[in-house]
Scaffold this motif. Sequence first.
Motif, PDB file in Angstrom:
ATOM      1  N   TRP A 174       0.822  -1.212   0.000  1.00  0.00           N
ATOM      2  CA  TRP A 174       0.000   0.000   0.000  1.00  0.00           C
ATOM      3  C   TRP A 174       0.854   1.260   0.000  1.00  0.00           C
ATOM      4  N   THR A 175       0.427   2.236  -0.789  1.00  0.00           N
ATOM      5  CA  THR A 175       0.995   3.582  -0.731  1.00  0.00           C
ATOM      6  C   THR A 175       0.258   4.367   0.354  1.00  0.00           C
ATOM      7  N   ALA A 176       0.668   5.607   0.557  1.00  0.00           N
ATOM      8  CA  ALA A 176      -0.038   6.485   1.501  1.00  0.00           C
ATOM      9  C   ALA A 176      -1.477   6.700   1.048  1.00  0.00           C
ATOM     10  N   HIS A 205      -2.709   5.902  -9.182  1.00  0.00           N
ATOM     11  CA  HIS A 205      -3.110   4.639  -9.811  1.00  0.00           C
ATOM     12  C   HIS A 205      -2.237   3.446  -9.431  1.00  0.00           C
ATOM     13  N   ILE A 206      -1.384   3.576  -8.427  1.00  0.00           N
ATOM     14  CA  ILE A 206      -0.540   2.435  -8.031  1.00  0.00           C
ATOM     15  C   ILE A 206      -1.413   1.379  -7.344  1.00  0.00           C
ATOM     16  N   GLY A 211      -3.382  -6.151  -7.422  1.00  0.00           N
ATOM     17  CA  GLY A 211      -3.667  -5.451  -8.666  1.00  0.00           C
ATOM     18  C   GLY A 211      -4.877  -4.532  -8.606  1.00  0.00           C
ATOM     19  N   VAL A 212      -5.401  -4.281  -7.393  1.00  0.00           N
ATOM     20  CA  VAL A 212      -6.569  -3.414  -7.227  1.00  0.00           C
ATOM     21  C   VAL A 212      -6.088  -1.987  -6.990  1.00  0.00           C
ATOM     22  N   THR A 213      -6.628  -1.033  -7.721  1.00  0.00           N
ATOM     23  CA  THR A 213      -6.200   0.360  -7.639  1.00  0.00           C
ATOM     24  C   THR A 213      -6.941   1.106  -6.522  1.00  0.00           C
ATOM     25  N   PRO A 214      -6.423   2.265  -6.100  1.00  0.00           N
ATOM     26  CA  PRO A 214      -7.140   3.080  -5.107  1.00  0.00           C
ATOM     27  C   PRO A 214      -8.548   3.446  -5.577  1.00  0.00           C
ATOM     28  N   LEU A 215      -8.698   3.746  -6.862  1.00  0.00           N
ATOM     29  CA  LEU A 215     -10.007   4.094  -7.409  1.00  0.00           C
ATOM     30  C   LEU A 215     -10.991   2.931  -7.252  1.00  0.00           C
TER      31      LEU A 215
END
Length: 231
Positions: A174-176, A205-206, A211-215
């Motif tokens: 996970w990113t921030a 979009h990371i 493979g699930v995006t933040p969006l």
Amino acid sequence: MKDNFYQTMHFFIIALSFMLTFQSCHGQPTQKQSTFTMNTNQNLLKAVQNNDTATVIKALEQGADVNHTDEQGRSLLLIATVNKHTEMATLLVKRGADVNLQAHNKDSAFLYAGASGQTALLQLFIAHGARFDLFNRYNGTALIPACERGHIETVRLLANTKGFPIDHVNRLGWTALMEAVILGDGNSKYQQIVQILKDAGANMHIPDHDGVTPLQHARKRGFTEIVNIIQ
């Protein structure tokens, strides 16, 4: 010839004995000196825990180590930060405390200040050499837990600090930004955090390890406002 040899050897033994005696007296601290230093450091540790600045100053002037650590590897500065003793932490930094020392659990004063939303201390630590390539036990930055916990001003500071790794991915993948979406509840606080990250240039979009995006995560959770910000 023989007499000269014995005289030379006698002189050599005397010189060697003198050198060893000198090293013993001056090269290593005596037990009394070591005990004094140990006691001074222990007094310093207690004083930091008790937020006793006067005693801390006295101990440091007596030779206590400003980077002394406890049995958990926690530095004095980390202890002050954990207890939110801002004045104490400031004193220690000005006396030369290392803001990057990590305890056994990988906490440092800088990382903990980020996770706990102590923005003023973060500014101080950044000004005194905080490193952005040292990570917590989740291999995360100071920004990631700040996003999770909704520390808006902390996020604003770190996201806009030159050289800070805003898109760092932790051990969970996970990113921030991802942390704010997955562990937040989508309210206005987290909407602000997502907007701050976007404005600071974070990659929206990371994906996570699956493979699930933040969006996609935001849509799944019904966070309409966050979906609009990310898009």
